[in-house]
Design a protein around this motif. Structure first.
Motif, PDB file in Angstrom:
ATOM      1  N   VAL A  99       0.837  -1.188   0.000  1.00 51.37           N
ATOM      2  CA  VAL A  99       0.000   0.000   0.000  1.00 51.37           C
ATOM      3  C   VAL A  99       0.878   1.247   0.000  1.00 51.37           C
ATOM      4  CG1 VAL A  99      -0.199   0.079   2.517  1.00 51.37           C
ATOM      5  CG2 VAL A  99      -1.970   1.152   1.117  1.00 51.37           C
ATOM      6  N   GLU A 100       0.422   2.245  -0.764  1.00 49.84           N
ATOM      7  CA  GLU A 100       1.118   3.527  -0.844  1.00 49.84           C
ATOM      8  C   GLU A 100       0.116   4.627  -0.515  1.00 49.84           C
ATOM      9  OE1 GLU A 100       3.572   6.325  -4.064  1.00 49.84           O
ATOM     10  OE2 GLU A 100       3.034   4.239  -4.571  1.00 49.84           O
ATOM     11  N   PRO A 101       0.241   5.242   0.674  1.00 47.70           N
ATOM     12  CA  PRO A 101      -0.690   6.315   1.033  1.00 47.70           C
ATOM     13  C   PRO A 101      -0.220   7.665   0.523  1.00 47.70           C
ATOM     14  CG  PRO A 101       0.728   5.811   2.895  1.00 47.70           C
ATOM     15  CD  PRO A 101       1.156   4.903   1.772  1.00 47.70           C
ATOM     16  N   ASP A 102      -1.156   8.531   0.237  1.00 46.19           N
ATOM     17  CA  ASP A 102      -0.841   9.910  -0.139  1.00 46.19           C
ATOM     18  C   ASP A 102      -1.452  10.820   0.920  1.00 46.19           C
ATOM     19  OD1 ASP A 102      -1.644  12.599  -1.546  1.00 46.19           O
ATOM     20  OD2 ASP A 102      -0.023  11.747  -2.751  1.00 46.19           O
ATOM     21  N   PHE A 103      -0.602  11.415   1.715  1.00 47.03           N
ATOM     22  CA  PHE A 103      -1.070  12.202   2.857  1.00 47.03           C
ATOM     23  C   PHE A 103      -1.908  13.408   2.416  1.00 47.03           C
ATOM     24  CE2 PHE A 103      -0.771  15.418   6.145  1.00 47.03           C
ATOM     25  CZ  PHE A 103      -0.939  14.693   7.326  1.00 47.03           C
ATOM     26  N   ASP A 104      -1.493  14.098   1.387  1.00 47.63           N
ATOM     27  CA  ASP A 104      -2.168  15.328   0.969  1.00 47.63           C
ATOM     28  C   ASP A 104      -3.573  15.065   0.439  1.00 47.63           C
ATOM     29  OD1 ASP A 104       0.016  16.919   1.679  1.00 47.63           O
ATOM     30  OD2 ASP A 104       0.978  16.611  -0.267  1.00 47.63           O
ATOM     31  N   SER A 105      -3.723  14.015  -0.379  1.00 48.63           N
ATOM     32  CA  SER A 105      -5.030  13.724  -0.965  1.00 48.63           C
ATOM     33  C   SER A 105      -5.866  12.795  -0.092  1.00 48.63           C
ATOM     34  CB  SER A 105      -4.862  13.099  -2.348  1.00 48.63           C
ATOM     35  OG  SER A 105      -4.251  11.817  -2.259  1.00 48.63           O
ATOM     36  N   LYS A 106      -5.267  12.287   0.991  1.00 52.43           N
ATOM     37  CA  LYS A 106      -5.938  11.330   1.886  1.00 52.43           C
ATOM     38  C   LYS A 106      -6.433  10.114   1.102  1.00 52.43           C
ATOM     39  CE  LYS A 106      -5.491  14.222   5.366  1.00 52.43           C
ATOM     40  NZ  LYS A 106      -4.655  15.236   4.715  1.00 52.43           N
ATOM     41  N   SER A 107      -5.595   9.642   0.193  1.00 53.06           N
ATOM     42  CA  SER A 107      -5.940   8.476  -0.628  1.00 53.06           C
ATOM     43  C   SER A 107      -4.854   7.421  -0.493  1.00 53.06           C
ATOM     44  CB  SER A 107      -6.096   8.885  -2.089  1.00 53.06           C
ATOM     45  OG  SER A 107      -4.856   9.336  -2.616  1.00 53.06           O
ATOM     46  N   ILE A 108      -5.182   6.201  -0.917  1.00 49.85           N
ATOM     47  CA  ILE A 108      -4.217   5.109  -0.915  1.00 49.85           C
ATOM     48  C   ILE A 108      -4.381   4.299  -2.199  1.00 49.85           C
ATOM     49  CG2 ILE A 108      -4.138   4.918   1.605  1.00 49.85           C
ATOM     50  CD1 ILE A 108      -5.961   2.505   1.419  1.00 49.85           C
ATOM     51  N   LYS A 109      -3.314   3.602  -2.554  1.00 51.13           N
ATOM     52  CA  LYS A 109      -3.377   2.644  -3.647  1.00 51.13           C
ATOM     53  C   LYS A 109      -2.453   1.492  -3.296  1.00 51.13           C
ATOM     54  CE  LYS A 109       0.205   5.005  -6.375  1.00 51.13           C
ATOM     55  NZ  LYS A 109       0.518   5.660  -7.680  1.00 51.13           N
ATOM     56  N   GLY A 110      -2.697   0.351  -3.925  1.00 52.98           N
ATOM     57  CA  GLY A 110      -1.850  -0.794  -3.612  1.00 52.98           C
ATOM     58  C   GLY A 110      -2.403  -2.079  -4.174  1.00 52.98           C
ATOM     59  N   SER A 111      -2.004  -3.187  -3.562  1.00 53.50           N
ATOM     60  CA  SER A 111      -2.476  -4.494  -4.025  1.00 53.50           C
ATOM     61  C   SER A 111      -2.526  -5.471  -2.854  1.00 53.50           C
ATOM     62  CB  SER A 111      -1.552  -5.048  -5.112  1.00 53.50           C
ATOM     63  OG  SER A 111      -0.260  -5.325  -4.587  1.00 53.50           O
ATOM     64  N   THR A 112      -3.424  -6.428  -2.974  1.00 55.41           N
ATOM     65  CA  THR A 112      -3.513  -7.527  -2.018  1.00 55.41           C
ATOM     66  C   THR A 112      -3.285  -8.839  -2.762  1.00 55.41           C
ATOM     67  OG1 THR A 112      -5.165  -6.365  -0.691  1.00 55.41           O
ATOM     68  CG2 THR A 112      -4.941  -8.718  -0.326  1.00 55.41           C
ATOM     69  N   ARG A 113      -2.323  -9.592  -2.282  1.00 54.15           N
ATOM     70  CA  ARG A 113      -2.056 -10.926  -2.833  1.00 54.15           C
ATOM     71  C   ARG A 113      -2.620 -11.945  -1.846  1.00 54.15           C
ATOM     72  NH1 ARG A 113       2.427 -14.714  -2.958  1.00 54.15           N
ATOM     73  NH2 ARG A 113       2.790 -15.512  -5.080  1.00 54.15           N
ATOM     74  N   ILE A 114      -3.642 -12.679  -2.293  1.00 54.67           N
ATOM     75  CA  ILE A 114      -4.345 -13.616  -1.418  1.00 54.67           C
ATOM     76  C   ILE A 114      -4.018 -15.046  -1.838  1.00 54.67           C
ATOM     77  CG2 ILE A 114      -6.570 -14.350  -0.505  1.00 54.67           C
ATOM     78  CD1 ILE A 114      -7.703 -11.630  -1.341  1.00 54.67           C
ATOM     79  N   ALA A 115      -3.337 -15.771  -0.976  1.00 55.70           N
ATOM     80  CA  ALA A 115      -3.138 -17.205  -1.193  1.00 55.70           C
ATOM     81  C   ALA A 115      -4.289 -17.926  -0.504  1.00 55.70           C
ATOM     82  CB  ALA A 115      -1.800 -17.646  -0.621  1.00 55.70           C
ATOM     83  N   PHE A 116      -4.959 -18.815  -1.243  1.00 51.80           N
ATOM     84  CA  PHE A 116      -6.103 -19.499  -0.651  1.00 51.80           C
ATOM     85  C   PHE A 116      -6.172 -20.949  -1.115  1.00 51.80           C
ATOM     86  CE2 PHE A 116      -7.798 -17.888  -4.656  1.00 51.80           C
ATOM     87  CZ  PHE A 116      -8.673 -18.878  -5.093  1.00 51.80           C
ATOM     88  N   LYS A 117      -6.948 -21.714  -0.374  1.00 47.81           N
ATOM     89  CA  LYS A 117      -7.126 -23.135  -0.664  1.00 47.81           C
ATOM     90  C   LYS A 117      -8.608 -23.421  -0.818  1.00 47.81           C
ATOM     91  CE  LYS A 117      -6.179 -27.740   1.290  1.00 47.81           C
ATOM     92  NZ  LYS A 117      -5.557 -28.465   2.442  1.00 47.81           N
ATOM     93  N   VAL A 118      -8.959 -24.207  -1.836  1.00 52.15           N
ATOM     94  CA  VAL A 118     -10.350 -24.644  -2.010  1.00 52.15           C
ATOM     95  C   VAL A 118     -10.583 -25.799  -1.055  1.00 52.15           C
ATOM     96  CG1 VAL A 118     -12.057 -25.584  -3.603  1.00 52.15           C
ATOM     97  CG2 VAL A 118     -10.378 -23.902  -4.413  1.00 52.15           C
ATOM     98  N   ILE A 119     -11.543 -25.667  -0.155  1.00 48.84           N
ATOM     99  CA  ILE A 119     -11.748 -26.671   0.888  1.00 48.84           C
ATOM    100  C   ILE A 119     -12.966 -27.555   0.645  1.00 48.84           C
ATOM    101  CG2 ILE A 119     -10.502 -25.419   2.677  1.00 48.84           C
ATOM    102  CD1 ILE A 119     -13.141 -24.312   3.688  1.00 48.84           C
ATOM    103  N   LYS A 120     -13.842 -27.151  -0.292  1.00 52.90           N
ATOM    104  CA  LYS A 120     -14.977 -28.018  -0.603  1.00 52.90           C
ATOM    105  C   LYS A 120     -15.587 -27.622  -1.935  1.00 52.90           C
ATOM    106  CE  LYS A 120     -18.553 -25.433   1.952  1.00 52.90           C
ATOM    107  NZ  LYS A 120     -19.563 -25.525   3.018  1.00 52.90           N
TER     108      LYS A 120
END
Length: 535
Positions: free
Chosen positions: A52-73
């Motif tokens: 995540v990269e926040p921008d203090f002046d604009s009060k905004s953020i951008k970024g990415s989420t990498r989700i590792a997951f398993k199928v359980i059923k």
């Protein structure tokens, strides 16, 4: 002026009909947020890696989420629910084993489908780029959201507090308390190294243990680190204090209490649950939160709760409320987590009682009794402690001190502090790094105590009724019974300043008192009940 910003990941911080709001009054969005929907139940989160990269002046953020997951059923449609609260948006998707075929938004939820069938037992990685202006906290940590503020020297200070509101207020995730990432999480924060030139620097922090989503919290500011070691039940525990540079001396003086807290709560609850990730106190621009293995601290380096004693007994001014209470959540809240926020009493009741246990360790049993009994003034009995299931609805704030007084009352009934301590430690062993239901907690305590506690828990958790011990005394004869109780409530009580117990039920009983007990008759004050002398 050039300066460095330091951030790190705080790993951290039937009768229900009496609840004022019925489930029918909630929306589909509430159900999507608060329940293990068909779009959540078929897959299990293994790990989050967040940039995540926040921008203090604009009060905004951008970024990415990498989700590792398993199928359980098996899932008939394999629609995957991702939570991200408006106005934040997912701007790009990437899937390691194919493509995201479709992505549709419904309020604060995205529904994703894939171009191929995902197999039970298989693991996958989904990456989601996000951007926007997250909700700004107005009165953190209670209302929740991002905090863009400045320290005393007019330097940028940023963080997040989002318990209840949910981590989906700022990054896309499976925002369901019953599914923690089994293999931990990391955050890479991209921040200004030099405000004048706009040069950036990144820091990566991570934890190995499962963690509540709302405990994944970046702190950005002019921090310095104070290192120490606590010799605990599992060996040497790294103890680190992160405070703003101008508060180093104040922190060194105030935070010596942390070791006393660790010693006390390890005695009562068992080993600190996150030795691998260390214990931290971190100065925050809000009062505090139980961020796992990095407790947020904003109590101004003074004893009490912002300088006040919540119990009005005097004992609450002998120690720092935030150090004790928020750290107590490492055991109840972070180690043991409720599946549904309706059962948040499991977090708050036991943790509020940790304040009493710490007081007892430091100042003795009578002081502890004074403290917990003093907190009864804060109980309002507006609605039951247990909330509404499946819709992200907590119960009454009485989960704190009514919960603590319920536990204190149960301790009297058990009447064996060694057994009581074994139950508290056993809970943290039996449900180590797990999410639970209230029924699991109730059943465990009942089994280990050897008591039938069904009506007891129904009374204190699922109603607003306080048991009334009604009695009359004629000479040395006492007649007594319970009123204002649920069916089957039969908790015994002890007569004050004696070892004599009475066994009231809803049926009137009469018996002869030992000589002298009829004078100034009282029920032991440690039982959270009311008494009513009938004419």
């Amino acid at each position: 002026m050039k300066y460095s910003l330091l951030f790190f990941l705080l790993l951290s911080f039937g009768l229900n009909a009496q609840i004022l709001n019925s489930k029918s009054e909630f929306s589909r969005q509430d159900s999507l947020r608060g329940s293990n929907t068909e779009y959540r139940a078929w897959w299990d989160v293994l790990r989050y890696d967040i940039t995540v990269e926040p921008d203090f002046d604009s009060k905004s953020i951008k970024g990415s989420t990498r989700i590792a997951f398993k199928v359980i059923k098996e899932s008939e449609n394999q629609i995957l629910q991702i939570d991200l609260q408006q106005p934040m948006e997912i701007v790009k998707t990437s899937f390691t084993d194919g493509k995201v075929k479709s992505i549709e938004r419904e309020g604060n939820v995205y529904f994703l489908t894939f171009d191929k069938k995902l197999k039970p037992g298989s693991r996958y990685i989904l990456e989601l780029a996000f951007a926007g202006k997250p909700k700004i906290a107005v009165r953190a940590p209670w209302d929740g959201g991002w905090i863009f503020t400045k320290d005393q020297e007019d330097r940028q200070w940023m963080t997040v507090a989002c318990q209840g509101l949910g981590a989906s207020v700022w990054f896309p995730n499976k925002d369901y308390q019953g599914d923690e990432p089994d293999m931990g999480a990391s955050v890479t924060m991209i921040v200004d190294k030099d405000q004048e030139t706009g040069n950036k620097v990144s820091y990566k922090w991570e934890v190995k243990n499962p963690i509540n989503n709302y405990n994944i919290t970046p702190y950005i500011g002019h921090y310095i680190e104070i290192n120490d070691i606590y010799k605990g039940e599992k060996g040497n525990l790294d103890v680190d204090y992160w405070v703003l540079d101008y508060n180093k001396e104040r922190a060194e003086k105030q935070f010596v209490q942390a070791k006393d807290m660790l010693k006390s709560l390890e005695y009562w609850f068992g080993p600190y649950p996150f030795y691998e990730d260390s214990y931290k106190l971190v100065e925050a621009p809000h009062l505090g939160m139980e961020h796992q293995s990095g407790v947020a601290y904003g109590n101004h380096f003074e004893n009490g709760y912002l300088g006040t004693d919540l119990s009005e007994s005097g004992w609450g001014l002998k120690w720092d409320f935030i150090i004790v209470h928020e750290s107590g959540h490492e055991w109840f809240g972070n180690n043991i987590t409720s599946n549904d926020v309706a059962d948040m009493w499991v977090h708050e009741g036991f943790t509020a009682y940790s304040e009493t246990l710490f007081t007892e360790q430091m100042f003795g049993k009578e002081a502890a009794d004074d403290y917990v009994i003093g907190t009864r003034k804060r109980i309002v009995n507006d609605r039951p402690i247990i909330g509404v299931y499946g819709v992200q609805k907590e119960g009454s704030s009485d989960m704190y001190y009514k919960g603590a007084n319920m536990i204190h009352t149960l301790r009297q009934w058990i009447n064996d502090d060694q057994k009581f301590r074994e139950i508290l430690r056993g809970l943290n062993f039996e449900f180590y790094h797990q999410t639970v239901t209230t029924q699991q907690i109730e059943d465990y305590i009942a089994k280990k105590s050897g008591l039938d506690l069904t009506a007891f828990f129904d009374q204190y958790l699922r109603t607003t009724q306080i048991p009334i011990f009604e009695y009359t005394i004629d000479g040395n004869k006492i007649s007594y019974q319970w009123s204002n109780t649920v069916e089957g409530f039969n908790m015994p009580v002890r007569i004050s300043d004696s070892d004599v117990w009475l066994q009231p039920t809803s049926e009137l009983k009469t018996e002869t008192l030992k000589k002298g007990l009829e004078k100034n008759f009282k029920i032991d004050r440690n039982f959270y009940v009311k008494t009513l002398k009938l004419k």
